[in-house]
Design an enzyme around this catalytic site. Structure first.
Site, PDB file in Angstrom:
ATOM      1  N   LYS A  83       5.285   1.708  14.614  1.00 14.03           N
ATOM      2  CA  LYS A  83       5.169   0.645  13.859  1.00 14.03           C
ATOM      3  C   LYS A  83       6.119  -0.953  14.151  1.00 14.03           C
ATOM      4  CE  LYS A  83       4.279   0.567   8.459  1.00 14.03           C
ATOM      5  NZ  LYS A  83       5.061   1.057   7.481  1.00 14.03           N
TER       6      LYS A  83
HETATM    7  C1  E4P Z   1       2.395   0.428   4.103  1.00 13.86           C
HETATM    8  O1  E4P Z   1       2.409   0.923   5.389  1.00 13.86           O
HETATM    9  C2  E4P Z   1       3.924  -0.238   3.902  1.00 13.86           C
HETATM   10  O2  E4P Z   1       5.114   1.557   3.948  1.00 13.86           O
HETATM   11  C3  E4P Z   1       3.651   0.079   2.174  1.00 13.86           C
HETATM   12  O3  E4P Z   1       2.162   0.162   1.937  1.00 13.86           O
HETATM   13  C4  E4P Z   1       4.128  -0.608   1.471  1.00 13.86           C
HETATM   14  O4  E4P Z   1       3.762  -1.193   0.094  1.00 13.86           O
HETATM   15  P1  E4P Z   1       4.492  -1.930  -1.234  1.00 13.86           P
HETATM   16  O5  E4P Z   1       4.388  -3.114  -0.894  1.00 13.86           O
HETATM   17  O6  E4P Z   1       4.455  -0.485  -2.099  1.00 13.86           O
HETATM   18  O7  E4P Z   1       6.403  -1.274  -0.839  1.00 13.86           O
END
Ligand code: E4P
Length: 218
Positions: A83
């Site tokens: 990522k």
């Molecule tokens: C995506 O890969 C992220 O880990 C996640 O969806 C972030 O979500 P949040 O905005 O609730 O922290």
């Protein structure tokens, strides 16, 4: 639409994976911190539990270090998706890793222009963050619609839309309607998707009538 779970909690992942309905896992530095565990150990453990893509996020912000971190993470298991954040260095890293056949999830996407760049960089997944846009009184779901249309306009795009920052069950349904390929969903919301009071009421009535028959199947 495929379902990923957005957590680094091993017990939650095991429980959901046991249903046979879990297609992958996403983590981020905040979720790793919440787990209180060593990053590399947790990712290895998750990859043992789940066959589908497991997103592991780089911590560096410069291209050279991101690339080195991404290569190290990709060696943990074949199903690691590295990522990277949606910056020029992140996109450059995405291009280099995807050219080597490594899955890449480009995260923190908040605009259709960013999503176009990620597709051109060979991203396996683009992660538009719905909830964080909603938090700013913007319509997060519009972004999924826009990216879907833009990607569909270009037959060369192979990047999957991974709806992220999901906060409600309606976000899941609306992501599917908007054409997301995957939704990454917090465990509590994922589990809640099965619930409906009429299902519970129906089971109660059927069980009461079945008991009256005095029969057994086994
Ligand atoms: C995506 O890969 C992220 O880990 C996640 O969806 C972030 O979500 P949040 O905005 O609730 O922290």
């Amino acid at each position: 639409m495929k379902f990923f779970v957005d957590t680094a909690d091993i017990a939650e992942i095991q429980e959901l994976a046991s249903t046979g309905l879990l297609d992958g896992v996403t983590t981020n530095p905040s979720l790793i911190a919440k787990s209180g565990r060593q990053f590399l150990d947790v990712i290895a453990e998750i990859c043992d539990i789940v066959d589908g893509p497991v997103s592991a996020e780089v911590a560096a912000l410069d291209y050279e270090t991101m690339l080195a971190e991404g290569k190290k993470l990709s060696k943990i298991a074949d199903n690691v998706a590295v990522k990277v954040p949606l910056t020029w260095d992140g996109l450059k890293t995405c291009k280099a890793l995807s050219d080597e056949g490594i899955m890449v999830n480009v995260t923190l996407c908040f605009s259709a222009n960013q999503a176009m760049l990620a597709a051109n960089a060979g991203a396996t997944f683009i992660s538009p963050f719905i909830g964080r846009l909603d938090d700013m009184n913007l319509e997060g779901m519009d972004l999924i619609h826009d990216i879907r249309q833009i990607y569909d306009n270009d037959p060369d795009v192979e990047t999957a839309i991974l709806a992220a920052s999901i906060r409600t069950a309606n976000h899941v349904k609306d992501s599917a309607l908007a054409g997301a390929d995957v939704a990454t969903v917090p465990p509590a919301i994922l589990k809640s998707l099965v619930q409906h009071p009429l299902t519970d009421k129906g089971i109660e009535a059927f069980m009461a009538d079945w008991a009256k028959t005095g029969q057994k199947i086994l």
